[in-house]
Design an enzyme around this catalytic site. Structure first.
Site, PDB file in Angstrom:
ATOM      1  N   PRO A  82      -4.581   3.569   9.525  1.00  0.00           N
ATOM      2  CA  PRO A  82      -5.296   2.782   8.522  1.00  0.00           C
ATOM      3  C   PRO A  82      -4.315   1.802   7.868  1.00  0.00           C
ATOM      4  O   PRO A  82      -3.133   2.126   7.714  1.00  0.00           O
ATOM      5  CB  PRO A  82      -5.744   3.831   7.483  1.00  0.00           C
ATOM      6  CG  PRO A  82      -5.210   5.152   7.951  1.00  0.00           C
ATOM      7  CD  PRO A  82      -4.205   4.904   9.022  1.00  0.00           C
ATOM      8  N   THR A  83      -4.796   0.626   7.505  1.00  0.00           N
ATOM      9  CA  THR A  83      -3.889  -0.334   6.851  1.00  0.00           C
ATOM     10  C   THR A  83      -4.669  -1.160   5.840  1.00  0.00           C
ATOM     11  O   THR A  83      -5.883  -1.334   5.982  1.00  0.00           O
ATOM     12  CB  THR A  83      -3.182  -1.240   7.884  1.00  0.00           C
ATOM     13  OG1 THR A  83      -2.164  -1.999   7.227  1.00  0.00           O
ATOM     14  CG2 THR A  83      -4.158  -2.181   8.587  1.00  0.00           C
ATOM     15  N   TYR A  84      -4.008  -1.637   4.812  1.00  0.00           N
ATOM     16  CA  TYR A  84      -4.664  -2.469   3.802  1.00  0.00           C
ATOM     17  C   TYR A  84      -3.692  -3.562   3.355  1.00  0.00           C
ATOM     18  O   TYR A  84      -2.472  -3.403   3.472  1.00  0.00           O
ATOM     19  CB  TYR A  84      -5.155  -1.630   2.611  1.00  0.00           C
ATOM     20  CG  TYR A  84      -4.055  -0.989   1.808  1.00  0.00           C
ATOM     21  CD1 TYR A  84      -3.468   0.199   2.248  1.00  0.00           C
ATOM     22  CD2 TYR A  84      -3.596  -1.560   0.615  1.00  0.00           C
ATOM     23  CE1 TYR A  84      -2.455   0.790   1.525  1.00  0.00           C
ATOM     24  CE2 TYR A  84      -2.580  -0.965  -0.110  1.00  0.00           C
ATOM     25  CZ  TYR A  84      -2.007   0.204   0.355  1.00  0.00           C
ATOM     26  OH  TYR A  84      -0.995   0.797  -0.366  1.00  0.00           O
ATOM     27  N   ASP A 113      -8.697  -1.786   6.070  1.00  0.00           N
ATOM     28  CA  ASP A 113      -9.544  -1.605   4.896  1.00  0.00           C
ATOM     29  C   ASP A 113      -9.806  -3.016   4.356  1.00  0.00           C
ATOM     30  O   ASP A 113      -9.029  -3.543   3.562  1.00  0.00           O
ATOM     31  CB  ASP A 113      -8.814  -0.731   3.868  1.00  0.00           C
ATOM     32  CG  ASP A 113      -9.687  -0.417   2.664  1.00  0.00           C
ATOM     33  OD1 ASP A 113     -10.797  -0.989   2.555  1.00  0.00           O
ATOM     34  OD2 ASP A 113      -9.264   0.407   1.834  1.00  0.00           O
ATOM     35  N   ARG A 156      -6.373   7.916   0.331  1.00  0.00           N
ATOM     36  CA  ARG A 156      -6.517   6.611   0.951  1.00  0.00           C
ATOM     37  C   ARG A 156      -6.739   6.758   2.461  1.00  0.00           C
ATOM     38  O   ARG A 156      -6.295   7.730   3.060  1.00  0.00           O
ATOM     39  CB  ARG A 156      -5.242   5.809   0.722  1.00  0.00           C
ATOM     40  CG  ARG A 156      -5.470   4.351   0.470  1.00  0.00           C
ATOM     41  CD  ARG A 156      -4.182   3.611   0.605  1.00  0.00           C
ATOM     42  NE  ARG A 156      -3.365   3.593  -0.617  1.00  0.00           N
ATOM     43  CZ  ARG A 156      -3.585   2.776  -1.640  1.00  0.00           C
ATOM     44  NH1 ARG A 156      -4.629   1.968  -1.646  1.00  0.00           N
ATOM     45  NH2 ARG A 156      -2.778   2.781  -2.667  1.00  0.00           N
ATOM     46  N   ARG A 161      -9.888   6.251   8.978  1.00  0.00           N
ATOM     47  CA  ARG A 161      -9.631   7.257  10.030  1.00  0.00           C
ATOM     48  C   ARG A 161     -10.944   7.713  10.659  1.00  0.00           C
ATOM     49  O   ARG A 161     -11.035   7.886  11.880  1.00  0.00           O
ATOM     50  CB  ARG A 161      -8.864   8.453   9.460  1.00  0.00           C
ATOM     51  CG  ARG A 161      -7.461   8.103   8.994  1.00  0.00           C
ATOM     52  CD  ARG A 161      -6.699   9.352   8.576  1.00  0.00           C
ATOM     53  NE  ARG A 161      -5.470   8.984   7.874  1.00  0.00           N
ATOM     54  CZ  ARG A 161      -5.339   8.955   6.552  1.00  0.00           C
ATOM     55  NH1 ARG A 161      -6.345   9.303   5.770  1.00  0.00           N
ATOM     56  NH2 ARG A 161      -4.199   8.592   6.006  1.00  0.00           N
ATOM     57  N   ASP A 194       0.319   6.815   9.633  1.00  0.00           N
ATOM     58  CA  ASP A 194       0.191   5.789   8.595  1.00  0.00           C
ATOM     59  C   ASP A 194       1.243   4.704   8.812  1.00  0.00           C
ATOM     60  O   ASP A 194       2.252   4.930   9.480  1.00  0.00           O
ATOM     61  CB  ASP A 194       0.342   6.430   7.212  1.00  0.00           C
ATOM     62  CG  ASP A 194      -0.831   7.352   6.903  1.00  0.00           C
ATOM     63  OD1 ASP A 194      -1.812   7.334   7.669  1.00  0.00           O
ATOM     64  OD2 ASP A 194      -0.750   8.097   5.903  1.00  0.00           O
ATOM     65  N   ASP A 195       0.983   3.543   8.173  1.00  0.00           N
ATOM     66  CA  ASP A 195       1.892   2.423   8.461  1.00  0.00           C
ATOM     67  C   ASP A 195       3.150   2.439   7.596  1.00  0.00           C
ATOM     68  O   ASP A 195       4.017   1.596   7.757  1.00  0.00           O
ATOM     69  CB  ASP A 195       1.158   1.072   8.368  1.00  0.00           C
ATOM     70  CG  ASP A 195       0.599   0.794   6.970  1.00  0.00           C
ATOM     71  OD1 ASP A 195       0.869   1.594   6.052  1.00  0.00           O
ATOM     72  OD2 ASP A 195      -0.099  -0.220   6.810  1.00  0.00           O
ATOM     73  N   ASP A 196       3.264   3.412   6.685  1.00  0.00           N
ATOM     74  CA  ASP A 196       4.449   3.394   5.820  1.00  0.00           C
ATOM     75  C   ASP A 196       5.434   4.526   6.145  1.00  0.00           C
ATOM     76  O   ASP A 196       6.327   4.812   5.359  1.00  0.00           O
ATOM     77  CB  ASP A 196       4.037   3.455   4.342  1.00  0.00           C
ATOM     78  CG  ASP A 196       3.111   4.635   4.040  1.00  0.00           C
ATOM     79  OD1 ASP A 196       2.710   5.332   4.999  1.00  0.00           O
ATOM     80  OD2 ASP A 196       2.793   4.855   2.863  1.00  0.00           O
ATOM     81  N   GLU A 281      -6.455  16.978   5.212  1.00  0.00           N
ATOM     82  CA  GLU A 281      -6.123  17.426   6.570  1.00  0.00           C
ATOM     83  C   GLU A 281      -6.950  18.664   6.924  1.00  0.00           C
ATOM     84  O   GLU A 281      -7.494  18.762   8.032  1.00  0.00           O
ATOM     85  CB  GLU A 281      -4.623  17.739   6.671  1.00  0.00           C
ATOM     86  CG  GLU A 281      -3.710  16.527   6.518  1.00  0.00           C
ATOM     87  CD  GLU A 281      -3.436  16.158   5.055  1.00  0.00           C
ATOM     88  OE1 GLU A 281      -4.043  16.780   4.154  1.00  0.00           O
ATOM     89  OE2 GLU A 281      -2.617  15.245   4.826  1.00  0.00           O
TER      90      GLU A 281
END
Ligand SMILES: *[C@@H]1O[C@H](CO)[C@@H](O)[C@H](O)[C@H]1NC(C)=O
Length: 333
Positions: A82-84, A113, A156, A161, A194-196, A281
């Site tokens: 997911p990314t925003y 998002d 978030r 997802r 996640d992207d971070d 989860e």
């Protein structure tokens, strides 16, 4: 002269008799040449037998060609991210996409998002060289974080997802990249990255042959230097976690992967946006697996996997708690 001839004749007669007697004596002896003859005969018989066996084999129809063994295809890893939009979004996505491009047989499901696909993400995906599917879903207003609210008020990325799970289950929605879902029978594994965060390339080979749900340690999460399953005799018997250890699955989003066939066999398994803090989860996994059937990876969860939360908030949290947790912790890689 007469006498001499008679002697000669006598001598000749005696020698002949002796020869005859010798010959007669020899005839009576048992012959010791029979055993080798018998052995030779037996050998001949054996050879005849073998020849007739071979002839019979030649006459038999050739056996049907054996089915060539089905080559085992290396399962595809579906990475759901997911990314925003935010200041660091492009930097984070560049870093993640370049990690993912080190991994063979990988399909990136990047879910924005947003109201619609943004040029930043579309361009980045097109340039990435990865096999990808671009999806978009806007988080409903009621679930959005308000200015200044801490991240755990609403988890978030839940809608995003679930959007990826919908696409995998053939419900469409792709706005870019590969639009068709995996064909029936596809061997694959699904991972929520996640992207971070930071991920090591080795981690992906750990998860690739997951049969149900696989797990491993994750670094700098939940206020610890690392968090992960406790394993005894190759089975998960508990979890090393500082926070709410009695959650059904006290594992982090980055700490597990699910076999695609299992996800497809349980069409109702998805993330619950109303799940209490830390239970996101569990809201998915409780549909899929019994905790005792989790498959430990990374050498029975003793090895660092290179998965770590790198965002500032998590690092600050981990810094404080690592000191409190004291020595004896294995390094998280
Ligand atoms: C995990 O533990 C089991 C049981 O002790 C053992 O048989 C297995 O080899 C271990 N696996 C690895 C990768 O260390």
């Amino acid at each position: 002269m007469k006498l001499k001839l008679k002697n000669v004749f006598l001598a000749y007669f005696l020698v002949s008799i002796a020869g005859l007697l010798y010959a007669l004596v020899q005839l009576g002896q048992p012959c010791d040449c029979l055993p080798p003859l018998r052995a030779a005969a037996e050998q001949l018989r054996q050879k005849d037998l073998r020849i007739s066996q071979l002839q019979a084999e030649l006459r038999r129809p050739p056996p049907a060609p054996a089915q060539p063994p089905e080559p085992e295809v290396r399962p595809t890893i579906y990475v759901v991210t997911p990314t925003y939009a935010r200041l660091v979004q492009k930097a984070e996505l560049v870093r993640l996409s370049q990690t993912l491009s080190l991994v063979p047989r990988l399909h990136w499901l990047l879910v924005e998002d947003a109201e619609g696909p943004t040029p930043l993400v579309s361009g980045l995906l097109a340039a990435s060289g990865l096999l990808f599917t671009h999806l978009v879903v806007l988080t409903p207003k009621a679930q959005r974080l308000r200015e200044g609210e801490p991240g755990w008020v609403h988890p978030r990325g839940v809608e995003q997802r679930n959007k990826a799970l919908d696409w995998l289950r053939g419900r469409g929605g792709a706005v870019g990249g590969e639009k068709d879902p995996p064909p029936p029978g596809t061997q694959g594994v699904v991972y929520f990255a996640d992207d971070d965060n930071t991920y090591s390339r080795e981690l992906f080979e750990e998860m690739r042959w997951t049969r149900g749900v696989s797990v491993w340690p994750v670094g700098l999460v939940g206020g610890l230097r690392f968090e992960g399953p406790q394993v005894q005799d190759g089975r998960v018997v508990g979890f090393h976690t500082a926070w709410e250890p009695n959650r059904p699955f006290p594992v982090d989003m980055a700490g597990f992967a699910v076999a695609l066939p299992l996800l497809l066999a349980k069409p109702n398994a998805q993330f619950d946006s109303t799940a209490p803090r830390g239970h996101l989860e569990s809201s998915l996994l409780s549909h899929l697996v019994d905790p005792k059937d989790l498959e430990p990876r990374a050498a029975n969860c003793t090895r660092g996997t290179g998965v770590a939360y790198t965002d500032r908030e998590a690092q600050d949290e981990a810094g404080g708690a690592a000191a409190a947790a004291g020595p004896g912790l294995r390094p998280s890689s």
